[in-house]
Write a protein that holds these residues in place. Structure first.
Motif: not given
Lengths: 444, 729
Positions: A317, A320-324, A376, A378-380, B404-409, B413-414, B416, B429
Motif C-alpha cells: 500500500q 502506491h500511497d506514499e508521496t515521493v 519501481f 509505485k508504477s508497477h 498496468g502501465d500507469i506511471d503514478f510518479s 502526489d496527494a 497524504s 485515486h
C-alpha cells in the motif's frame, strides 16, 4: 519448440570454443579427500534456489554505476557489502509486453520465471523455472523441491506447474522441520538404523494405489488424464522418499537440527525476519543432508504484506500511497522495506557462505536467483527488474559482477540459469521474450 | 417420509412428459403457490471433469465413514479458486508432491486411529479368526464395506484382491490382523477415486446422441452438493439400483436430501466458498494487535459462524428470500462478538438469538464482522476490497484489473498527511482518469461501509473527521451501511448473480454456452418466487444441465510437462548434473490421448477465447470501425457505454459518430491544443489518434483502451486512413 542441445555443446558455444573443458571437470576437484564430502565418494550436489521479495526497489538507488567486478554498492545494495564477491547484480533487464497488459505484481514475475507474459492473473503461461530445473536435478532427493514463505500464507508460492497446480509453501518453521526432520528422517550417525517394517509395507501400499490410478487412465478425458499424470508424479515422489528413508545417506556434514519452537507467524517485519532466519537455518541443514536440491524462498509476496508493527498500512500500500519525498527523491517509508528486504537477502547469502561444504562453502555449490516482480513498484514498472545471482554453481559461475541488461529481455537470465544447471535448452521464452543468448559474462 | 410440494410434483410431471407440458402447466397453475412454471428450456450441458474433494469435503468424508472422533490433523493441500469459487477450481487442481505427502500422513494417522482397540469394532463388520494373523475373508469384507463408502461406488475384485493380499502380508509380518487392515484402509484413503470425485457418463437412452451422468456418479454429485458429504447408505443403494437416472426415482431421493437437516451443511459450504471464509478457517485473516486489540482468532471464528447461522436460519429454517439477507436485522451473538458489536450478551457461553434495533446502524450481511474484517487490510478498512466484493461476488460484475502501465510518479502526489478519511484518500485515486474507471465501480460502495473499521467495529469518525457513508449503487442513492444493504437487496443483478454462482458451484465449472437459456429460466423462476435456496437447488439438480454432459473436458493446448520416466532408485549421490543430450524419453509429453468418456461422442472443448477479428478493409468505413473496435473495445459496460459514459463520451453504436466527429474533447489540455476528438482529413489533429497511440504528456490522459491490450499499429493506421479520407459516416 525448444531445441535441445547437450550442455557441453552449449558451454562450448557460450565460451566461443575457448576453455570449455574447465566447467565440468571442476566438479571432480571437490571430491572427498578428507571425509568432508559425500561418503559414497560422489561429487557434491549442485542446488538451485530462488529468493523472492515483493515490490521491487528504486532503480536509481539500487543499480551500481560501474559494470564488472568490484561494483559499487548504492544505498539499496549496501547490505551486500560482506558478500559482494559472491553476488552478481543484473540490472536493466526488461519484461517485454508485446502489447499485452502489464498485470500489476504478476506479469513481471511470470516473465522472469516462465519466459512469457500472461494474459490474465493468475495465469501461469508455462511451468516455472524451478519446476523445470527440479525435473532435472531434483528427482533423486527426498524432496523434489522445498517451498517456503515467511509471511504466513501457504499459497504464497511462485513454484507452479500451471495455474491450478501450485506447490504450496511451508509457512511455519515447525511445520518445515517436521516435514524434513520428522520421523521419516534418518541419519546413520544417530546410531544403528533398523528400518521400520511398516515403512516397507508403505511401498506395497503405494503400488496398490498406483494400480487404482492406472486403471483409471483409460477412462478419463485428456484434461483429467493430465491431472492424473501429475498425481502419478507426486505418488512416485513419495515412493522415492520411502526408498531414501530405508537407505539413508551417511553424509559427514549432515546433522539433525534442533526442533524450532512453534512460534508466531505474521506479516510484521520483525516477525517475518525472524521466520526467515529460522527457515534459512532449516534449509541449510536440509541442503547439507541432501534432502532437496531445489528450493524457493518467499521473503514477501508480490503484493508485499510486510508492515511495521502497529502500522495501519503495508509495504505494498505504501508503494502506491506514499508521496515521493521531494528532497530525498524517493518514498522513505516504502523504501525502508526495500532496505529490510536486501538485508534479509544478504543474511541469507551470508549464512550459506559461512556453511562449509567440501573444500569450500555450501554457497559454492548453489545457484540462487533473487528477484522481485517489479522495479519501481509505485508504477508497477517491469522494466529494469532487479535480479541477482548468488553462488558459484559448483564452479560454473563467476561471482560478484555487475552486468547491465540495457533493456534486453529478462529471459536471458532464465536461459543462463537453465544451461548452467545442465538443462539442454538453447532457447527460452516466447515472443519478444525469446532468449537465445546466455549471459556469458557470468560464466567461468 | 418425503416432503413433496405441489410445485415439485408439478415440475416433475412436467419434466416427465414434455409433450403434455402445456396442459400440465395449466393444471398446476391452479395449485396456487407460484405462477405456472414454464418448461425448462433445452440444455446443451457443459463438459465433465473430475473434482478433487475440497478440504471440508475431505474431512467430512473421513469423519462420516470412519467416525467423527477420528482426528484429521495437519494441513491439506490448499484449494484453488477459479471463477470465484473453490468448487470450480476443484475441477482443475491435481495433487502436488507436498500435497501427496500430506494426504499420506493423514491417511496413515486416520487408519491407525480408526482401527485402534477403541474404534475397530464399530468399523470392521467381522471378527478375525485370530487377531494375530491374517484373515482374508474378513479383510475382504472390510475392504468391500468401507471401500464402497469411501470410493462412493461398489468395489470390484480388482479393487479388493490386491488389498486383501497386501493386508495379509502386513498382518503376517507384524503379527497383527488390524495392522494389515490399516494398510488396506490407508491405500483406500490415497486412491485417486477417494481424493477425486470421478464421474462417468453413459449414452442417454431417452435422448439419442446425448450423454447422461450415470446413476452411481449421480449419487456423489447429489450428496456433495446437498449435504457436502459422501452419499449415505440409502443413496448408494438407490444409485446401485439405477434409480438416479430415472426422473421419478431421482425426485424421491432429491426430496429426501432436501428435507434433511443435513442440507444446512450444503448451505454452509456454499456460502463459505463464495465468501472466501477458508481464509478465516485457516487463520490467514490477521490484524495488527496494537490497532485492533479486540481481534482474535476465536472472535473471527465466531463472526464466521454468526454469518453462516444467519444465512441458514433465513434461507432454510424460514425458507426466506435470498435478497433479504442484506436487510435482515436478525442475528445470533456470542459474548466475544458482543464486545465487537458493542451489544450486551447476557449468556456467558454459547449462542443466543439477537435482533438489531430498527434504528441500528447494522442490518444485513454487509454489516457482519466476518465480511468487514475479511475484506479489510491488517491495519485498516478497505473500501476498495469491500466494494470489489459487492461488485464481483454479490453482483457478478467483473471489475477489470488495474491498468498496468500507469506511471503514478507523474501524478500530483496527494498530501497524504492531510487526508484523514478513506474517502479523502480515495478521491486522490479517482481524480485521475486511469484509476477512476475501475475505482468508481468499487470505492463508492465500500465507502458506504466506512462506519465499520478494519475489524467491523462501529465508528462515527476517522482521525477526528466525521465519516460520510452516503453514496450510490448503480445510480440508486443510499445514506449509510444499513441503507446500502437495502439498495443492494433491490439491485436487479443480485438475485441472478446468486443463481449463477449456485449453478457453477453445483456443477463445478463455468456456465456452458448451451446452458444460457436454462440460466435465464432459473433467473425468471427466482424472480417469481424470491430466490428460495431449496427451490433453486431442486430446479438445478433435476435439470438436464446437472444430469447430462457434453463429454469429458479436453485438455488445454499447453500440456503439462511431466516426468514420466524418472529413474526410481537412483542413489542421490550418483547423479551429479547430468551431462549430454537429454534422451527424448526423459521429458515425455503426457501420454493422455484425448479419450472421451465411455462411448461418447467426441468431447467438446471448453469455449476457447477467440482473437478479435483483425480489420483488413482497404478503405475503412465507420461501420467497420464501430463494429470491430468501438463497440467491442470502447463501449464496454464500465467505460464508454450509454450507461457509464466515462468522460462524458458514449461510443456505442448510434451515438459514437456524433460524439466523435467534429466535437471538442473534454480534456482541457487537448482542447487547449486545438484538437478535436476526430478532425476530418486531419488524423494528427484528432485527439482519438493521440489517445490510441498513447499520449506523451500526462495532461493528455491515459492511453486507450484503458482495459486490455492497446490497438495494434495496423488497427490505428486503419482509423488514421478513415480520418484522412474525411471521417465519413
Amino acid at each position: 519448440m525448444q531445441r535441445r542441445l547437450s550442455r557441453r555443446t552449449v558451454l562450448r558455444g557460450m565460451a566461443g570454443g575457448v576453455a570449455v573443458s574447465l566447467g565440468l571437470p571442476l566438479l571432480e576437484y571437490f571430491l572427498n579427500d578428507n571425509g568432508t564430502a559425500l561418503a559414497q565418494g560422489a561429487p557434491l550436489p549442485l542446488r538451485f534456489g530462488t529468493w523472492f521479495w515483493g515490490c521491487g526497489m528504486n532503480p536509481d538507488r539500487w543499480a551500481p554505476s560501474a559494470e564488472g567486478a568490484d561494483y559499487d554498492l548504492p544505498a539499496e545494495l549496501a547490505a551486500l557489502a560482506a558478500v559482494r564477491d559472491q553476488v552478481s547484480i543484473l540490472s536493466g533487464f526488461n519484461t517485454v509486453l508485446d502489447g499485452r497488459a502489464n498485470l500489476p505484481h504478476w506479469t513481471g514475475v511470470m516473465a522472469t520465471l516462465t519466459g512469457s507474459v500472461p494474459e490474465f492473473e493468475p495465469e501461469v503461461p508455462a511451468p516455472t523455472l524451478d519446476v523445470l530445473i527440479s525435473q532435472r536435478i531434483g528427482t533423486a532427493t527426498r524432496f523434489r523441491s522445498l517451498e517456503i514463505a515467511c509471511t504466513g500464507v501457504p499459497t504464497d508460492s511462485y513454484s507452479r506447474e500451471s495455474q491450478s497446480i501450485v506447490n504450496s509453501s511451508a509457512v511455519s518453521p515447525l511445520e518445515l522441520y517436521t516435514r524434513i526432520f520428522g520421523p521419516d528422517f534418518h541419519d546413520p550417525k544417530d546410531g544403528e538404523f533398523t528400518p521400520d517394517p511398516r515403512t516397507l509395507l508403505r511401498q506395497s501400499l503405494l503400488s496398490a494405489v498406483q494400480e487404482d490410478a492406472a486403471r483409471l487412465a483409460g477412462v478419463l478425458g485428456s484434461h483429467d488424464r493430465q491431472r492424473l499424470d501429475q498425481y502419478f508424479t507426486s505418488l512416485r515422489q513419495l515412493e522415492r522418499q520411502i526408498e531414501i528413508s530405508l537407505n539413508p545417506l551417511d553424509l559427514a556434514a549432515c546433522r539433525r537440527p534442533t526442533a524450532p519452537r512453534g512460534e508466531e507467524i505474521g506479516t510484521d517485519l520483525p516477525q517475518a525476519v525472524s521466520t526467515h532466519r529460522l527457515m534459512t537455518e532449516l534449509l541449510v541443514f536440509a541442503l547439507l543432508c541432501d534432502q532437496t536440491r531445489v528450493f524457493n524462498m518467499i521473503f514477501s509476496w508480490g503484493l508485499s504484506a510486510l508492515r511495521k508493527e502497529g502500522a495501519d498500512i503495508s509495504h505494498h500500500q505504501l508503494t502506491h500511497d506514499e508521496t515521493v519525498d521531494a528532497a530525498l527523491g524517493y518514498q522513505p517509508e516504502a523504501t525502508s522495506f526495500v532496505l529490510a528486504s536486501m538485508q534479509a537477502w544478504a543474511s541469507f547469502v551470508e549464512r550459506l557462505a559461512a556453511t562449509p561444504e567440501g573444500a569450500g562453502s555450501l554457497l559454492d555449490n548453489c545457484l540462487i536467483l533473487a528477484h522481485s516482480e517489479s522495479s519501481f513498484a509505485k508504477s508497477h514498472q517491469v522494466t529494469a527488474l532487479p535480479v541477482m545471482i548468488a553462488g558459484g554453481a559448483g564452479g560454473r559461475l563467476r561471482g560478484g559482477v555487475h552486468l547491465r541488461g540495457n533493456g534486453e529481455p529478462v529471459t536471458r537470465v532464465g536461459l543462463t540459469v537453465q544451461q548452467v544447471l545442465g538443462l539442454p535448452v538453447s532457447e527460452w521464452g516466447t515472443g519478444s521474450l525469446t532468449a537465445t543468448r546466455p549471459l556469458s559474462e557470468l560464466l567461468v | 417420509m418425503s416432503i413433496l410440494s405441489p410445485f415439485a410434483l408439478c415440475f416433475r410431471r412436467a419434466a416427465l412428459a414434455a409433450a403434455a407440458l402445456a396442459l400440465l402447466a395449466a393444471g398446476c397453475a391452479g395449485d396456487g403457490s407460484a405462477a405456472a412454471p414454464a418448461a425448462a428450456p433445452a440444455v446443451a450441458a457443459g463438459p465433465l471433469a473430475m473434482r478433487r474433494l475440497t478440504e471440508v469435503q475431505y474431512r467430512a468424508t473421513i469423519a462420516e465413514v470412519l467416525g467423527d472422533d477420528i482426528a484429521v490433523a495437519g494441513r491439506v493441500e490448499p484449494d484453488n479458486r477459479r471463477s470465484g469459487l473453490l468448487a470450480v477450481g476443484s475441477s482443475f487442481v491435481s495433487v502436488t508432491p507436498s500435497g501427496f505427502e500430506q494426504y499420506d500422513a493423514i491417511a496413515r494417522a486416520a487408519a491407525a486411529q480408526a482401527l485402534d482397540a477403541g474404534h475397530r469394532d464399530a468399523l470392521v463388520p467381522c471378527r478375525p479368526a485370530a487377531p494375530g494373523a491374517a484373515d482374508d475373508a474378513c479383510t475382504a469384507q472390510f475392504v468391500r464395506a468401507v471401500g464402497r463408502r469411501l470410493l462412493r461406488r461398489p468395489l470390484r475384485d480388482a479393487d479388493v484382491l490386491p488389498r486383501v493380499q497386501m493386508a495379509g502380508a502386513a498382518a503376517a509380518a507384524l503379527g497383527d490382523f488390524y495392522a494389515g487392515l490399516q494398510t488396506a484402509l490407508s491405500s483406500l484413503l490415497l486412491s485417486p477415486e477417494f481424493l477425486f470425485r470421478i464421474e462417468t457418463a453413459e449414452p442417454d437412452p431417452g435422448a439419442p446422441g446425448r450423454l447422461r451422468i450415470d446413476s452411481v456418479s449421480m449419487a456423489s454429485r447429489l450428496s456433495y452438493l446437498l449435504w457436502n458429504a459422501a452419499p449415505d447408505e440409502e443413496l448408494l443403494a438407490a444409485a446401485e439400483r439405477g434409480d438416479l437416472v430415472d426422473d421419478e426415482l431421482l425426485a424421491i431421493q432429491v426430496d429426501r436430501l432436501l428435507a434433511s437437516p443435513r442440507l444446512v451443511d450444503s448451505a454452509r459450504a456454499f456460502f463459505a466458498d463464495v465468501y472466501g471464509f477458508s481464509d478465516i478457517e485457516q487463520g490467514l485473516v490477521r490484524k495488527d494487535p496494537a490497532l485492533f486489540p479486540a481481534f482474535s482468532q476465536a472472535m473471527i471464528d465466531d463472526a464466521r459462524e454468526q454469518t453462516l447461522r444467519v444465512v441458514t436460519a433465513h434461507l432454510l429454517d424460514d425458507d426466506g428470500d435470498y435478497r433479504e439477507l442484506f436487510t435482515t436485522r436478525r442475528s445470533f451473538m456470542t459474548r466475544a462478538l458482543g464486545l465487537v458489536y458493542r451489544v450486551p450478551v447476557p449468556l456467558a457461553a454459547g449462542w443466543q438469538p439477537f435482533e438489531f434495533a430498527a434504528d441500528s446502524e447494522r442490518a444485513g450481511l454487509l454489516t457482519h464482522v466476518s465480511l468487514l474484517a475479511l475484506y479489510s487490510h491488517p491495519g485498516r478498512s478497505s473500501p476498495t476490497l469491500r466494494g470489489k466484493f459487492v461488485r464481483e461476488v454479490l453482483l457478478c460484475q467483473d471489475v477489470p484489473p488495474p491498468p498496468g502501465d500507469i506511471d503514478f510518479s507523474k501524478f500530483a502526489d496527494a498530501q497524504s498527511g492531510t487526508l484523514r478519511t478513506a474517502r479523502e484518500r480515495l478521491q486522490a485515486h479517482v481524480a485521475n482518469e486511469a484509476c477512476a474507471g475501475c475505482h468508481s465501480l468499487m470505492d463508492p460502495i465500500g465507502l458506504g461501509l466506512e462506519n465499520m473499521d478494519g475489524i467491523g467495529i462501529y465508528r462515527a469518525a476517522e482521525n477526528g473527521a466525521a465519516i460520510d457513508a452516503s453514496g450510490q449503487l448503480n445510480g440508486v442513492p443510499f445514506a449509510d451501511a444499513a441503507d446500502l444493504g437495502r439498495v443492494l437487496s433491490r439491485d436487479p443483478a443480485l438475485g441472478p448473480c446468486f443463481v449463477d454462482t449456485l449453478f457453477k458451484y453445483a456443477v463445478g465449472r463455468d456456465i456452458a454456452p448451451g446452458e444460457a437459456d436454462f440460466l435465464a429460466y432459473l433467473h425468471q423462476r427466482g424472480e417469481q418466487s424470491g430466490y428460495r435456496l431449496r427451490e433453486l437447488l431442486r430446479l438445478i439438480v433435476t435439470s438436464a444441465a446437472f444430469r447430462t454432459t457434453s463429454g469429458a473436458r479436453v485438455a488445454e493446448a499447453t500440456p503439462l510437462p511431466q516426468e514420466t520416466a524418472a529413474p526410481s532408485a537412483t542413489p542421490a549421490a550418483a547423479t551429479p548434473t547430468p551431462d549430454g543430450a537429454m534422451s527424448p524419453g526423459a521429458t515425455a509429453p503426457p501420454t493422455g490421448n484425448a479419450t472421451a468418456m465411455a462411448t461418447a461422442t467426441p468431447a467438446t472443448p471448453l469455449a476457447q477465447p477467440t482473437a478479435s477479428p483483425t480489420p483488413t478493409a482497404a478503405a475503412y468505413t465507420f461501420a467497420a470501425l464501430q463494429e470491430e473496435i468501438l463497440t467491442p473495445r470502447c463501449a464496454t459496460q464500465f467505460c464508454h457505454s450509454a450507461q457509464t459514459h466515462a468522460a462524458n463520451l458514449v461510443l456505442a453504436a448510434g451515438a459514437a459518430y456524433d460524439q466523435l466527429v467534429g466535437s471538442a474533447p473534454t480534456n482541457a489540455a487537448a482542447e487547449a491544443a486545438g484538437l478535436l476528438r476526430v478532425a476530418p482529413f486531419d488524423p494528427e489533429g484528432s485527439y482519438l489518434i493521440t489517445k490510441l497511440m498513447g499520449p506523451n504528456e500526462v495532461a493528455l490522459g491515459a492511453r486507450m483502451p484503458l482495459i486490455g491490450n492497446p490497438l495494434s499499429a495496423q488497427e490505428i493506421d486503419l482509423i488514421r486512413g478513415w480520418i484522412a479520407a474525411g471521417a465519413q459516416p
